[in-house]
Design an enzyme around this catalytic site. Structure first.
Site, PDB file in Angstrom:
ATOM      1  CG  HIS A 164      -2.241   0.725   0.965  1.00  0.00           C
ATOM      2  ND1 HIS A 164      -2.336   1.852   0.183  1.00  0.00           N
ATOM      3  CD2 HIS A 164      -3.499   0.493   1.422  1.00  0.00           C
ATOM      4  CE1 HIS A 164      -3.587   2.291   0.162  1.00  0.00           C
ATOM      5  NE2 HIS A 164      -4.315   1.481   0.900  1.00  0.00           N
ATOM      6  CG  ASP A 382     -12.057  -7.172 -21.236  1.00  0.00           C
ATOM      7  OD1 ASP A 382     -11.498  -8.296 -21.235  1.00  0.00           O
ATOM      8  OD2 ASP A 382     -12.879  -6.820 -22.103  1.00  0.00           O
TER       9      ASP A 382
END
Length: 459
Positions: A164, A382
């Site tokens: 992070h 995608d």
């Protein structure tokens, strides 16, 4: 929960390092003073689940993703390096080009067999993202751990662990978008990554100009044992349909009804969690909402392509008695006011505070934190196989902080669109939480759902 566990086997290859496809600069780059605060020094797990796509039958998703990852790392080359810690706990990236950790795996199960288990918590996550020794650390370790698991049906699961300190959810989304573009044949990302961490470095001299109740250091009396240290924590997700959100919205005053679904669900979480914990009325409680501050800067163009942490954790604070004794609109109003505090000056003040207070963490005592992923667009990821069936958090919690959660868009096995709230609580508290939420929703009281239980074995 399912009456019988779903049993399947995962076969994994040996972990390997995927390096940039071309030479990259050998340099050391400082992280910002927002990036390297204690609260962000952990690895955040994500999961993306993809169905079989007939037009991609002849393509191996592992090879496609691995090759595209190598090309993407040419542009995001700090991610192929290693985090180092310097004087006064300052973090930096040594851009060594060593690569990210990558694991290829196969599971003898189809996607349909998971049913409604395709949501947090994923009990099989330790096999879907193998725990490579040392992967929980952030210093001198691969910055990302990635596993692609092919399923019997032709679908696959992409799981990754993000350090992070390198970036927030918006930054991760930008990286993954570039990765998908490379997988579909692009020569370079459509959005060029920008480092520019100096934008969020502390000023000289640093000066705290705003009120930061999220970083107040509160200590328990000596010899006090927290309940979560002595009880078993359970994970469960709660699914909110649009009808649930409407039902909650009807409970707040007219002047607050233009608030977001995030505000409403966060308020429910804070209220129900506080009631479930059975705190004394005078005890102070707080909820911190993760705010993406990019839009709060005057020069927004300087942040186009910025994939570092540009987030704040403003805190709404109340006593347990006032929070639980007032209608839900009280919590919604406090949350909205807390979020509105975040400005460009607020971000500079946080960076200065980190230097003055030695990169402290947020207050975790009687606290919770909620991150809004409703606009992260992870559902649009995608690689050529279409959008994911599930995309987002693998579980509730933020690192070792069990009070953290996310609000994630999701479509369940019945095809219903909604938002998921995965949370962690001790078992008895979780039962009380569910009861309180049911009472808020009234006739719309079917929000509680949880993933099917299952057992995995690894080879």
């Amino acid at each position: 929960m399912a009456s019988s566990p779903l049993i399947f086997t995962v076969r994994r290859s040996q972990p390997e390092l995927v390096r940039p496809a071309a030479p990259t600069p050998r340099e050391v780059k400082l992280l910002s003073d927002i990036d390297d605060q204690e609260a962000l020094r952990f690895n955040l797990p994500f999961i993306f689940v993809f169905r079989h796509e007939p037009s991609m039958t002849k393509k191996n998703p592992v090879k496609v993703l691995k090759d595209a990852l190598s090309k993407t790392l040419v542009y995001y080359y700090p991610g192929a390096g290693r985090i180092m810690e310097g004087a006064e706990r300052k973090l930096m990236v040594d851009c060594t080009g060593e690569g990210v950790m990558f694991i290829e795996a196969e599971a003898d199960i189809t996607l349909d067999q998971f049913g409604d288990a395709l949501q947090p918590p994923f009990p099989c996550f330790q096999e879907i993202l193998h725990d490579v020794p040392g992967s929980e650390k952030i210093i001198d370790r691969p910055i990302r751990l990635i596993q692609v698991t092919r399923l019997k049906c032709g679908g696959f699961i992409l799981a990754l662990s993000l350090n992070h300190t390198l970036g927030d959810a918006v930054g991760l989304r930008q990286f993954i978008h570039a990765w998908t573009e490379m997988a579909q044949g692009a020569n370079q990302p459509s959005i060029q990554p920008v480092w520019c961490r100096e934008i969020l470095m502390a000023r000289d001299p640093p000066q705290i100009t705003c009120n930061h109740r999220e970083y107040e250091q509160i200590t328990l009396p000596p010899n006090t044992i927290k309940e979560e240290d002595t009880t078993t924590t359970v994970h469960q997700s709660f699914f909110f349909t649009p009808a649930h959100v409407v039902a909650i919205r009807c409970l707040v005053p007219l002047h607050l009804r233009q608030c977001t679904a995030f505000d409403l669900i966060a308020a429910c979480y804070w209220y129900c969690r506080t009631k479930a914990l059975q705190l004394r009325p005078e005890e102070e409680v707080r909820i911190m909402c993760v705010v993406n501050a990019r839009s709060r800067f005057t020069d927004r163009l300087s942040l186009v392509g910025y994939y570092g942490n540009c987030i704040a954790f403003p805190a709404a604070v109340s006593t347990a008695g006032k929070l639980c004794g007032n209608p839900l609109g009280y919590a919604v109003d406090l949350i909205r006011k807390a979020k509105a505090q975040v400005t460009e000056e607020y971000m500079h003040s946080v960076a200065d505070l980190m230097v003055i207070k030695e990169r402290c963490s947020f207050t975790d005592l009687r606290s919770s934190i909620v991150s809004d992923w409703t606009r992260a667009k992870f559902a649009e990821v995608d690689f050529g196989w279409g959008g994911p069936v599930y995309s987002g958090a693998a579980k509730g919690g933020l690192g070792s902080f069990s009070g953290g959660t996310f609000i994630v868009p999701h479509k369940n096995a019945k095809g219903e669109e909604g938002l998921i709230l995965p949370i962690c609580l001790p078992y008895e508290d979780m039962k009380r939480f569910a009861k309180e939420l049911d009472e808020i929703l009234g006739s719309q009281n079917h929000a509680t759902i949880s993933g099917s239980s299952f057992v995995t074995s690894a080879i």
